[in-house]
Design a protein around this motif. Sequence first.
Motif, PDB file in Angstrom:
ATOM      1  N   ALA A   1      -8.872  -0.311   2.219  1.00  0.00           N
ATOM      2  CA  ALA A   1      -8.119   0.254   1.177  1.00  0.00           C
ATOM      3  C   ALA A   1      -8.057  -0.715   0.033  1.00  0.00           C
ATOM      4  O   ALA A   1      -7.801  -1.685   0.359  1.00  0.00           O
TER       5      ALA A   1
ATOM      6  N   TRP B   1       0.353  -1.287  -0.181  1.00  0.00           N
ATOM      7  CA  TRP B   1      -0.414  -0.005  -0.235  1.00  0.00           C
ATOM      8  C   TRP B   1       0.922   1.180  -0.028  1.00  0.00           C
ATOM      9  O   TRP B   1       0.761   1.941  -0.633  1.00  0.00           O
TER      10      TRP B   1
ATOM     11  N   TRP C   1      -7.485  -2.098  -4.205  1.00  0.00           N
ATOM     12  CA  TRP C   1      -6.598  -1.836  -5.607  1.00  0.00           C
ATOM     13  C   TRP C   1      -6.337  -2.563  -6.664  1.00  0.00           C
ATOM     14  O   TRP C   1      -6.764  -3.763  -6.006  1.00  0.00           O
TER      15      TRP C   1
ATOM     16  N   VAL D   1      -5.789   4.108  -5.600  1.00  0.00           N
ATOM     17  CA  VAL D   1      -6.188   3.089  -4.003  1.00  0.00           C
ATOM     18  C   VAL D   1      -7.924   4.045  -4.056  1.00  0.00           C
ATOM     19  O   VAL D   1      -7.806   4.986  -3.584  1.00  0.00           O
TER      20      VAL D   1
END
Length: 543
Positions: free
Chosen positions: A288, A261, A290, A271
């Motif tokens: 989070a 991250w 992605w 993100v």
Amino acid sequence: MGAVRELAASFVAPGPSGVAVRDRLKHLTAQDEHVLRAVGAHQGTLASRDLKARCADGPHHSAESWTGRKRELTKQSSSRIAGAITKASHDQWALARRCQAAHIRSLEAGIKTLRHRLSLPVGTKGTKRAAGGYRSRSEWFHKSRRLKALEARHAAAVADWQVGRVRVVRGGKRLLNTRHHLAEAGLTEGEWRQRWEAERWFLAADGESGKRYGNETIRVTPQGQVSIKLPAPLAHLANTKHGRYTLTSTTVAFAHRGAEWADRVEGNRAVAYRIHYDTKRGRWYLTASWQRPTVQALPLEAASAKGVIGVDTNADHFAAYHLDPHGNPVGEPHRFAYDLTGNTAHRDAQLRHALTSLLHWAKQCGVAAIAIEDLDFGAEKTREKHGRRKRFRQLISGIPTGKLKARLVSMAAEQGLAVVAVDPAYTSMWGGQHWQEPLTTPHRKMSRHDAAGIAIGRRALGHPIRRRTTPPPHDRSERAGHRTVQADRRALGREGTRPPATDHAPGGMSPSGTRKRRPSAPKTVRAAPRTHQWVQDSLMHTG
């Protein structure tokens, strides 16, 4: 007996395409929580209105209408928030559309089964391939009533499908129905209202590569400081410039995948973030996520070069067996138990623990792939197909096939293991027929599930499930091939003598000190010693 259906080819499942990590927002001040609640409620109201507009458009949605909706939302928030809300509305409508199609298929399967059984005389015996008639006239009558009810539901669902009408509940249908059963749920009206409002909040933002730290709406610095871009009506709550609010007394630190991250954030790569409130625990969380670059799956031959772990999925455990590249079982069977009772969090934790133990054992065995059945009980859970077998329907409904596939693929990718999906047809039946009894010993208890794991592994390796094929049609195996399927025709020593036996009389000791098997007595005329003379008796000739 019916013919064996055509089996689908085995394949290596593609790896995960996304990553999500979560951390708790600790030590929030009263002002921080007030701002989060205000932003979530305001954007949740906009999301509800946009979803209503999207559902009204139905299948006639166009780029122009999408642009118009986004333009109206931008006036009350920002362009990025409007884009996130409209995208979420599209995804929710598409999910409801897919569920509607699955519901129609389920109704059609039930109607087909009912019509078939109602067309048979009462008491007709069923077969393994098709169900028979109903047991009594009373049951036949009640099923005819159910057929009419299903036909009415099917007609209504098809009519909704044709006009593009879907039914979506922001906050969840289950929580909505809980409002009518507060005493059974152990909730007061105020507690239920708090959960309902929290589930309908919208605190999410899609990432954007090239922007600072990969997200302009919800920004998280490499040091873990969180700030939010406030919508226009709430800009007076900002505590920093450019209409942003920074959470003053909290930082996030992702323990899992934190380095990955941080690399994305420092490189300004996209993100996505989501903030949600757990009403049961009274805690705030930040998630989070992605996308990962698409990784080319290994060829099936490369994945199975070192053997596989065959896994049979059951309602309460995984039955696994290690197979070498030739399809021979190695060692002892292993079982990894889990308990799928209780709430969702408990079931998910049980599944993760069992999969973790399975993957660690696979790494110890030195294999590169895990073979598992490509299960899908979508057409197998209908009440009309299984009739009174309520426990069986509950059994197959409780196996989380979809979640199991996704979680196994993602967890196996982190361990460097491939997942080979095989056709589930006949694995339990043929495994029990060809492997359960031969491998059962006084010290090893083989179950049908263990034998099914061997069948699954052999199918993934490209071998037939049965242990031996039919003998060659000619007098010598060199002409048509060896009869066993464990050894290749070019393998050295495949026709060699058996290893020395150790369970014979002491008199047959070999020079090396090990006992050897004595040759068996001949049972045919041609196998008799040539020193024996066969003479015809003259007295047998009669005139």
